[in-house]
Design an enzyme around this catalytic site. Structure first.
Site, PDB file in Angstrom:
ATOM      1  N   SER A  77      26.315 -10.555 -19.934  1.00  0.00           N
ATOM      2  CA  SER A  77      27.520 -10.802 -21.021  1.00  0.00           C
ATOM      3  C   SER A  77      27.262  -9.683 -22.380  1.00  0.00           C
ATOM      4  O   SER A  77      26.206  -9.248 -22.462  1.00  0.00           O
ATOM      5  CB  SER A  77      27.661 -12.228 -21.301  1.00  0.00           C
ATOM      6  OG  SER A  77      27.830 -13.071 -20.358  1.00  0.00           O
TER       7      SER A  77
HETATM    8  N1  SAM Z   1      23.745 -15.741 -18.701  1.00  0.00           N
HETATM    9  C1  SAM Z   1      23.475 -14.586 -18.014  1.00  0.00           C
HETATM   10  C2  SAM Z   1      22.884 -13.202 -18.669  1.00  0.00           C
HETATM   11  O1  SAM Z   1      22.298 -13.554 -19.866  1.00  0.00           O
HETATM   12  O2  SAM Z   1      22.510 -12.402 -18.230  1.00  0.00           O
HETATM   13  C3  SAM Z   1      24.940 -13.702 -17.533  1.00  0.00           C
HETATM   14  C4  SAM Z   1      25.204 -14.515 -16.386  1.00  0.00           C
HETATM   15  S1  SAM Z   1      26.609 -13.668 -15.456  1.00  0.00           S
HETATM   16  C5  SAM Z   1      27.789 -13.335 -16.375  1.00  0.00           C
HETATM   17  C6  SAM Z   1      26.877 -15.365 -14.315  1.00  0.00           C
HETATM   18  C7  SAM Z   1      25.644 -15.873 -13.651  1.00  0.00           C
HETATM   19  O3  SAM Z   1      26.253 -17.254 -13.007  1.00  0.00           O
HETATM   20  C8  SAM Z   1      25.453 -14.898 -12.304  1.00  0.00           C
HETATM   21  O4  SAM Z   1      24.149 -14.544 -12.379  1.00  0.00           O
HETATM   22  C9  SAM Z   1      25.800 -15.837 -11.205  1.00  0.00           C
HETATM   23  O5  SAM Z   1      25.143 -15.430  -9.862  1.00  0.00           O
HETATM   24  C10 SAM Z   1      25.518 -17.346 -11.616  1.00  0.00           C
HETATM   25  N2  SAM Z   1      26.271 -18.228 -10.991  1.00  0.00           N
HETATM   26  C11 SAM Z   1      27.485 -18.368 -10.425  1.00  0.00           C
HETATM   27  N3  SAM Z   1      27.626 -19.408  -9.698  1.00  0.00           N
HETATM   28  C12 SAM Z   1      26.720 -20.200 -10.041  1.00  0.00           C
HETATM   29  C13 SAM Z   1      26.394 -21.381  -9.652  1.00  0.00           C
HETATM   30  N4  SAM Z   1      27.087 -22.364  -8.889  1.00  0.00           N
HETATM   31  N5  SAM Z   1      25.038 -21.946 -10.131  1.00  0.00           N
HETATM   32  C14 SAM Z   1      24.410 -21.099 -10.680  1.00  0.00           C
HETATM   33  N6  SAM Z   1      24.549 -19.761 -11.113  1.00  0.00           N
HETATM   34  C15 SAM Z   1      25.826 -19.323 -10.603  1.00  0.00           C
END
Ligand code: SAM
Length: 228
Positions: A77
């Protein structure tokens, strides 16, 4: 001795962080300038080396005012959003926080600078492994990562003082609300993928929950069984 050898020796001996000034600029112009005043958050944003959480080919853009790709169609993000979500839960020492959506591990590292322990869940095993390696390399011992679907939270370590979800879904998962401590806060983007979503703040007070829309955001989708 050639001057560049001297510079290299200086950097190696004194372990000068070549990105420190970029990070300082990021905190001043992207975060403080937009009104974030939570001291511990600003300090953490200044300390965590964001360039270690992006792919090598993206390192020169690590401190820019935007999200960046981290592989597997996912993103780290924008720094301001990480700071905003962090400050929103008013983190402090002694707290236990759950993050759903580890991604690169950057948000977890920022939280880990402030709170006692961060539990974080990532649905893509490759990203969970990469984030584990990065956080280990940087010496974060107070982050526990699990690969799996975060919809059901992490019952074993609940209740949490705060929950941060970094992927968008059309509702806040009930298990995450249940795993939130009395007095706790949950922040999450709610809405459809590809559309503008609302960053919501849910608070649990005296057994009741209240919800507020904080700002318009655009996050990657919450996937897994419930995300479909
Ligand atoms: N917080 C992260 C960082 O600091 O890099 C950014 C995260 S990115 C915007 C969103 C993440 O949520 C992705 O890596 C995605 O694979 C994960 N995600 C999506 N659905 C999910 C779920 N049901 N359970 C766990 N992770 C999930």
């Amino acid at each position: 001795m050639k001057y560049w050898v001297l510079i290299f020796v200086f950097y190696a001996v004194f372990q000068v962080d070549p990105y420190a000034s970029e990070r300082k600029r990021m905190v001043k112009h992207q975060i403080e300038a937009r009104g974030i005043t939570h001291k511990a958050t600003l300090k953490a944003m200044y300390k965590v080396p964001r360039h270690h959480f992006v792919p090598k080919y993206m390192v020169t853009y690590a401190y820019e005012d935007r999200p960046l790709p981290i592989g597997n169609n996912q993103t780290i993000s924008q720094p301001y959003i990480v700071a905003y979500m962090t400050a929103t839960i008013s983190p402090k020492s002694g707290m236990k926080v759950l993050e759903v959506g580890t991604g690169s591990g950057y948000q977890a590292a920022v939280l880990a600078e402030i709170v006692d322990h961060v539990y974080t869940i990532e649905i893509i095993p490759k990203l969970a492994q990469k984030a584990t390696n990065t956080l280990d390399m940087l010496g974060y011992e107070n982050v526990t990562i699990r690969s799996g679907d975060g919809y059901l939270g992490w019952e074993e370590h609940a209740p949490f003082d705060a929950v941060i979800v970094t992927a968008a879904l059309n509702h806040i998962p009930q298990p995450l609300i249940e795993q939130l401590k009395e007095g706790g806060s949950l922040v999450m983007p709610v809405g459809k993928h590809g559309e503008i979503q609302a960053l919501k703040l849910l608070k649990k007070r005296r057994g009741k929950t209240t919800e507020n829309n904080l700002m318009a955001v655009r996050f990657v989708p919450f996937t897994g069984k419930q995300g479909k």
